[in-house]
Design a protein around this motif. Structure first.
Motif, PDB file in Angstrom:
ATOM      1  N   GLN A  82       0.831  -1.207   0.000  1.00 46.15           N
ATOM      2  CA  GLN A  82       0.000   0.000   0.000  1.00 46.15           C
ATOM      3  C   GLN A  82       0.866   1.259   0.000  1.00 46.15           C
ATOM      4  O   GLN A  82       0.583   2.229  -0.715  1.00 46.15           O
ATOM      5  CB  GLN A  82      -0.934  -0.005   1.202  1.00 46.15           C
ATOM      6  N   LEU A  83       1.947   1.245   0.800  1.00 48.14           N
ATOM      7  CA  LEU A  83       2.832   2.406   0.839  1.00 48.14           C
ATOM      8  C   LEU A  83       3.518   2.609  -0.501  1.00 48.14           C
ATOM      9  O   LEU A  83       3.679   3.745  -0.966  1.00 48.14           O
ATOM     10  CB  LEU A  83       3.871   2.224   1.956  1.00 48.14           C
ATOM     11  N   ASN A  84       3.943   1.498  -1.122  1.00 45.90           N
ATOM     12  CA  ASN A  84       4.551   1.620  -2.450  1.00 45.90           C
ATOM     13  C   ASN A  84       3.561   2.167  -3.464  1.00 45.90           C
ATOM     14  O   ASN A  84       3.910   2.957  -4.342  1.00 45.90           O
ATOM     15  CB  ASN A  84       5.073   0.253  -2.904  1.00 45.90           C
ATOM     16  N   GLU A  92       3.901   5.605  -5.515  1.00 49.43           N
ATOM     17  CA  GLU A  92       3.797   5.686  -6.965  1.00 49.43           C
ATOM     18  C   GLU A  92       2.758   6.724  -7.381  1.00 49.43           C
ATOM     19  O   GLU A  92       2.934   7.445  -8.377  1.00 49.43           O
ATOM     20  CB  GLU A  92       3.440   4.317  -7.543  1.00 49.43           C
ATOM     21  N   ALA A  93       1.661   6.807  -6.618  1.00 49.21           N
ATOM     22  CA  ALA A  93       0.613   7.796  -6.920  1.00 49.21           C
ATOM     23  C   ALA A  93       1.160   9.214  -6.827  1.00 49.21           C
ATOM     24  O   ALA A  93       0.814  10.085  -7.642  1.00 49.21           O
ATOM     25  CB  ALA A  93      -0.565   7.622  -5.979  1.00 49.21           C
ATOM     26  N   SER A  94       2.030   9.457  -5.847  1.00 51.81           N
ATOM     27  CA  SER A  94       2.593  10.812  -5.706  1.00 51.81           C
ATOM     28  C   SER A  94       3.470  11.188  -6.881  1.00 51.81           C
ATOM     29  O   SER A  94       3.678  12.374  -7.154  1.00 51.81           O
ATOM     30  CB  SER A  94       3.391  10.898  -4.401  1.00 51.81           C
ATOM     31  N   VAL A 108      -8.994   7.058   0.983  1.00 53.90           N
ATOM     32  CA  VAL A 108      -8.957   8.342   1.684  1.00 53.90           C
ATOM     33  C   VAL A 108      -7.542   8.913   1.659  1.00 53.90           C
ATOM     34  O   VAL A 108      -7.343  10.120   1.437  1.00 53.90           O
ATOM     35  CB  VAL A 108      -9.472   8.178   3.126  1.00 53.90           C
ATOM     36  N   GLN A 109      -6.532   8.070   1.877  1.00 53.94           N
ATOM     37  CA  GLN A 109      -5.148   8.546   1.822  1.00 53.94           C
ATOM     38  C   GLN A 109      -4.793   9.030   0.422  1.00 53.94           C
ATOM     39  O   GLN A 109      -4.144  10.068   0.250  1.00 53.94           O
ATOM     40  CB  GLN A 109      -4.203   7.418   2.250  1.00 53.94           C
ATOM     41  N   LEU A 110      -5.213   8.257  -0.584  1.00 56.51           N
ATOM     42  CA  LEU A 110      -4.944   8.666  -1.960  1.00 56.51           C
ATOM     43  C   LEU A 110      -5.625   9.987  -2.284  1.00 56.51           C
ATOM     44  O   LEU A 110      -5.028  10.882  -2.900  1.00 56.51           O
ATOM     45  CB  LEU A 110      -5.411   7.577  -2.919  1.00 56.51           C
TER      46      LEU A 110
END
Length: 573
Positions: free
Chosen positions: A25-27, A31-33, A195-197
């Motif tokens: 999930q962190l990876n 990647e989204a950032s 929500v984090q994304l």
């Protein structure tokens, strides 16, 4: 032989699986950032968010933003009431769901617009909404139209997730996600990840929103600083074009002005502040205002730029600008040109030949290196002089000489109509994308005014000059059917010629122009400019300029290389 432990034989332990899931999930968020917010364009950022989540997190995604945000307002803070108006900004879906009917990108959203629902309540509160498994009524509640609800059923959509886009405490919009077919429904873990994304993407969108708003403010200020209407100028037809840049960083420094001067002359000015953004736009406004004030004083072009340089050095911001000033005199069919570090003007003759004018180049405005050297250029009737800023020929991939040659070839090929319509602004820089704004000013000489609306006469260097001038003025006004102005005009010309005899050695030339106003001017070789003097009741003279000041709409004087010119103008009834 060694035996494996029971835990190893049965696979990773629950703790290891949880650790791996968290790492994945962190990876994914990392990647989204990298893939979301690559530009400062709001629409592009919204589309990047939708594309990133399909198909890895959802089978289809949509991003809507509040209309108030898109209009440049601050958005709104979640407050638990109201149904904000939204506009669809991005949609992405797997191929099997391509036939769904979401709100069309760019149109106002229609899903649940006028009824109380779980969606509107959640959005108003600024909280996410999770529907793990659709019930019979969920399709109609969430779909924008009845037909869209039918297609959702037919596609096997069975789960839904909505997360608000909130940045810095301001609600910007929301992102919707669905899954269909045999794919598992959304869970609380999916909700937490979404929500984090959304929080990361919302910051990117807010940055794009704030940058876009500032750019729009700068662009609006820039447009307001440019002349809205080009004034009518004797013997000269002027067309202008402002070409904005596709690069958001390229707005803020280009300007131009067209100012009618006494005696039928016209001043053309283009300038370019060597920076961008709000400070450059503010400097542009100051320089244009100062330049227009100096032109109203009828200074020579080289003196005008010298004074403009002094004014630029007094500004708080350390900024410099290039500038080109061209003054056209219809009586002599000539330009007087002065350049302060500006690209050379382009002259297109009536036969279509185009060449750059070799104007002596001085230092940019604000550099403090003066004086400036003028160039006098006589042109044939029907010629066109093209003034522009460097954004027209600037390129990141080609040398400036290549771009100038392309500009010259284009000007020679498009003809007079193309020049007048501003087609030079379509010149594509090397690389195909314009990254700096540009201004194009085209001045076309019309039929000669001399002998029709403009007359000049050489006056004798003797005491008979005043009588000769009065006779010439009276006869020409009769021809123009302006005899009502004869008395005042004869008085004015008598005073001007008398002052030239008294203080300027001898009068040189008399000029009479009929345009929007009637203008009379007299030249002489004297160096001193006339001023209104205070006269006592016992004084026998000194009241001539006072009479001119009362009888005329305006009057003034300016220095020339050989002396000075004094002029006065009246309204034509």
């Amino acid at each position: 032989m060694r035996r494996r432990s029971a835990a190893t034989a049965q696979g990773p332990s629950p703790r290891n699986r949880a650790t791996r899931t968290t790492r994945d999930q962190l990876n994914w968020l990392n990647e989204a950032s990298l893939r979301i917010g690559t530009t400062l364009d709001l629409k592009t950022t919204a589309q990047e968010l939708a594309d990133f989540t399909v198909p890895r997190m959802a089978d289809a995604a949509a991003v809507d933003l509040l209309e108030s945000v898109l209009q440049g307002e601050e958005g709104q803070r979640p407050r638990g009431r109201g149904r904000p108006v939204r506009r669809a900004m991005a949609v992405a879906a797997i191929e099997r769901l391509a036939d769904l009917e979401p709100d069309e990108v760019g149109e106002l959203s229609t899903s649940a617009p006028d009824r109380d629902s779980r969606f509107t309540r959640a959005l108003a509160d600024g909280r996410p909404l999770l529907i793990g498994s659709f019930g019979p009524d969920d399709f109609e509640e969430l779909a924008p139209t009845p037909s869209a609800a039918v297609k959702l059923r037919q596609a096997g959509v069975h789960t839904y997730l909505m997360v608000p886009l909130i940045a810095r405490g301001v609600l910007l919009g929301h992102a919707d996600f669905i899954r269909a077919g045999s794919r598992p429904g959304f869970t609380e873990a999916d909700l937490a990840l979404a929500v984090q994304l959304a929080s990361k993407a919302a910051v990117d969108m807010d940055n794009a929103r704030l940058y876009g708003r500032e750019r729009e403010h700068v662009a609006r200020l820039q447009r307001n600083l440019l002349p809205r209407v080009t004034p009518r100028t004797p013997g000269l037809e002027v067309t202008s074009r402002y070409i904005p840049t596709a690069d958001p960083l390229g707005v803020g420094g280009d300007w131009f002005d067209v100012a009618p001067l006494p005696g039928g002359r016209t001043a053309l000015v283009v300038g370019d502040v060597m920076s961008h953004g709000m400070s450059a736009a503010a400097t542009t406004g100051v320089l244009r205002a100062v330049a227009r004030t100096l032109m109203a004083l009828d200074l020579t072009p080289e003196r005008m730029l010298a004074r403009l340089d002094l004014a630029a050095r007094d500004l708080e911001d350390d900024q410099v600008a290039t500038c080109l000033c061209a003054v056209y005199d219809p009586a002599e069919a000539s330009y007087t040109l002065v350049s302060a570090g500006h690209p050379p003007p382009l002259l297109v003759t009536p036969d279509g030949k185009a060449s750059f004018v070799d104007v002596p180049v001085g230092a940019p405005i604000g550099a403090g290196v003066i004086p400036y050297d003028p160039l006098r250029l006589t042109i044939p009737p029907g010629s066109r002089l093209v003034l522009y800023t460097d954004g027209l020929v600037k390129s990141r991939t080609e040398d400036i000489d290549v771009q100038l040659a392309r500009l010259r070839a284009l000007a020679a090929g498009i003809g007079p109509i193309g020049l007048a319509s501003g087609a030079l602004g379509d010149l594509a820089p090397g690389g195909g994308t314009r990254f700096d704004e540009a201004v194009v000013l085209v001045a076309a000489t019309e039929d000669p005014l001399l002998g029709t609306d403009l007359h000049t006469w050489d006056l004798p260097a003797s005491g008979s000059a005043a009588g000769v001038a009065r006779k010439l003025v009276r006869e020409q006004l009769d021809v123009w059917e302006l005899s009502d102005l004869s008395d005042v005009t004869e008085l004015v010309v008598s005073e001007l010629v008398g002052n030239a005899l008294r203080y300027g050695v001898a009068p040189g030339q008399l000029r009479l122009l009929r345009h929007d106003r009637l203008v009379v001017e007299v030249s002489d070789t004297g160096p001193d400019l006339p001023q209104i003097q205070h006269s006592s009741l016992s004084d026998e003279g000194g009241r001539g300029l006072q009479l001119i000041n009362m009888l005329c709409r305006g009057w003034g004087s300016c220095r020339t290389p050989n002396g000075k010119i004094v002029w006065a103008e009246q309204d034509i009834p």
